[in-house]
Design a protein around this motif. Structure first.
Motif, mmCIF file in Angstrom:
data_model
loop_
_atom_site.group_PDB
_atom_site.id
_atom_site.type_symbol
_atom_site.label_atom_id
_atom_site.label_comp_id
_atom_site.label_asym_id
_atom_site.label_seq_id
_atom_site.Cartn_x
_atom_site.Cartn_y
_atom_site.Cartn_z
ATOM 1 N N UNK A 8 -1.321 13.362 -11.715
ATOM 2 C CA UNK A 8 -0.797 14.418 -10.847
ATOM 3 C C UNK A 8 -0.709 13.911 -9.405
ATOM 4 N N UNK A 9 -1.693 13.141 -8.983
ATOM 5 C CA UNK A 9 -1.674 12.577 -7.630
ATOM 6 C C UNK A 9 -0.492 11.622 -7.447
ATOM 7 N N UNK A 10 -0.248 10.772 -8.456
ATOM 8 C CA UNK A 10 0.898 9.850 -8.388
ATOM 9 C C UNK A 10 2.202 10.623 -8.243
ATOM 10 N N UNK A 11 2.348 11.659 -9.056
ATOM 11 C CA UNK A 11 3.551 12.497 -9.014
ATOM 12 C C UNK A 11 3.739 13.095 -7.623
ATOM 13 N N UNK A 12 2.682 13.646 -7.063
ATOM 14 C CA UNK A 12 2.762 14.281 -5.740
ATOM 15 C C UNK A 12 3.098 13.265 -4.650
ATOM 16 N N UNK A 13 2.481 12.090 -4.719
ATOM 17 C CA UNK A 13 2.736 11.044 -3.719
ATOM 18 C C UNK A 13 4.197 10.608 -3.763
ATOM 19 N N UNK A 50 1.578 2.337 -11.182
ATOM 20 C CA UNK A 50 2.334 3.097 -10.184
ATOM 21 C C UNK A 50 1.981 2.623 -8.784
ATOM 22 N N UNK A 51 0.709 2.365 -8.530
ATOM 23 C CA UNK A 51 0.273 1.950 -7.197
ATOM 24 C C UNK A 51 0.973 0.661 -6.766
ATOM 25 N N UNK A 52 1.016 -0.321 -7.664
ATOM 26 C CA UNK A 52 1.685 -1.586 -7.340
ATOM 27 C C UNK A 52 3.172 -1.350 -7.052
ATOM 28 N N UNK A 53 3.784 -0.552 -7.901
ATOM 29 C CA UNK A 53 5.219 -0.278 -7.734
ATOM 30 C C UNK A 53 5.480 0.449 -6.425
ATOM 31 N N UNK A 54 4.666 1.447 -6.114
ATOM 32 C CA UNK A 54 4.899 2.279 -4.939
ATOM 33 C C UNK A 54 4.700 1.485 -3.644
ATOM 34 N N UNK A 55 3.715 0.611 -3.627
ATOM 35 C CA UNK A 55 3.500 -0.239 -2.447
ATOM 36 C C UNK A 55 4.723 -1.122 -2.211
ATOM 37 N N UNK A 56 5.231 -1.711 -3.286
ATOM 38 C CA UNK A 56 6.425 -2.549 -3.178
ATOM 39 C C UNK A 56 7.635 -1.737 -2.723
ATOM 40 N N UNK A 57 7.771 -0.520 -3.255
ATOM 41 C CA UNK A 57 8.892 0.358 -2.908
ATOM 42 C C UNK A 57 8.879 0.698 -1.420
ATOM 43 N N UNK A 58 7.710 1.038 -0.909
ATOM 44 C CA UNK A 58 7.593 1.482 0.482
ATOM 45 C C UNK A 58 7.849 0.365 1.488
ATOM 46 N N UNK A 59 7.432 -0.849 1.151
ATOM 47 C CA UNK A 59 7.480 -1.917 2.140
ATOM 48 C C UNK A 59 8.584 -2.942 1.899
ATOM 49 N N UNK A 60 9.446 -2.675 0.947
ATOM 50 C CA UNK A 60 10.572 -3.573 0.695
ATOM 51 C C UNK A 60 11.582 -3.448 1.841
ATOM 52 N N UNK A 61 11.848 -4.518 2.540
ATOM 53 C CA UNK A 61 12.707 -4.461 3.724
ATOM 54 C C UNK A 61 14.160 -4.147 3.386
ATOM 55 N N UNK A 62 14.643 -4.621 2.255
ATOM 56 C CA UNK A 62 16.050 -4.412 1.893
ATOM 57 C C UNK A 62 16.342 -3.005 1.402
#
Length: 280
Positions: A8-13, A50-62
């Protein structure tokens, strides 16, 4: 072998991040829809969680991956001549009124359609003008379509549609403007495709919105229903700024902005209600 899941936390984030970037809000009722698409995308990228994916998603420059997730999460359900009564208002009343206005001495009228999705909405405007507005022989019309989803823009540029997409087109209009392909598909003519400019834009992004200027007509149907009040207000202000004085805004039949803003005048035509930016 571990199976990826979303808490649920992942979904909300994720939903909070997606909302801040796009203005599109997913509540708990959309949990299955979001989980299914997001988990599939995480697996496709090879992320371990999800945590690994979300970190990459947020900080991907392109922001390439963010665009991928936008393309997955946006719904593109449309067909030609949808809610045709609004197109009749455009060709029977609005275009002629704009053409008569003193400011159109250069005989150029600009129309924007967003979201353009796979092109049916934008090309419907082109077809309606060609079939039903005599002024097209006198006035130049510049027609543009915009969408946040780059995949559907590519499909719109290709202009190939299923039988379902064209089912409400009059047979003579279909015959004149489409080529029949194999598998029950139809491709809109190259002349029409080349006459329409398609581009990506995010109505919740201020930089994108600043690029929208000097339109006489904007079709923005069935987009604001996906926004919350705050995002909707920002979008309405952006659409107002994008219109020339005296310009017209077409919304979906369930989208009323009268209680949210006094910027627009409400125009009641025989076929539909349209919002107009005051001339002064």
């Amino acid at each position: 072998m571990s199976v990826l899941t979303l808490s649920k936390h992942d979904f909300d984030v994720f939903c909070e991040y997606f909302y801040k970037k796009t203005g599109i809000e997913f509540d708990e009722s959309k949990r299955y829809f979001v989980d299914k698409r997001l988990l599939k995308r995480i697996e496709e990228t090879g992320a371990k969680s999800f945590r690994d994916y979300f970190i990459s998603l947020r900080f991907e420059s392109s922001q390439k991956e963010f665009q991928n997730i936008v393309n997955i999460m946006t719904v593109n359900e449309t067909y030609f001549y949808r809610k045709e009564h609004q197109f009749k208002t455009l060709t029977s009343h609005v275009m002629s009124e704009l053409a008569r206005s003193d400011r159109n001495t250069d005989r150029l009228l600009r129309i924007l359609s967003l979201p353009s999705s796979t092109g049916e909405e934008t090309y419907s405007i082109a077809l309606q003008l060609m079939e039903n507005w005599p002024g097209l022989a006198t006035y130049d019309v510049e027609l543009e379509g915009a969408d946040i989803d780059t995949d559907v823009l590519e499909r719109a540029q290709e202009g190939i549609y299923s039988r379902r997409s064209v089912q409400y087109l009059p047979p003579d209009v279909l015959k004149r403007n489409f080529t029949t392909l194999s598998g029950g598909r139809y491709q809109i003519s190259e002349d029409i495709r080349e006459a329409v400019h398609l581009f990506r834009m995010n109505l919740s992004n201020r930089d994108d919105c600043r690029k929208l200027r000097s339109y006489d007509v904007i079709f923005c149907r069935n987009l604001l229903i996906y926004f919350d009040d705050k995002s909707r207000q920002l979008a309405i202000n952006a659409l107002f700024d994008a219109l020339n004085p005296g310009g017209f805004l077409f919304l979906g039949h369930s989208e009323s902005i009268s209680r949210m803003t006094s910027l627009f005048q409400v125009r009641r035509f025989p076929e539909s209600i349209v919002y107009q930016r005051p001339s002064s």
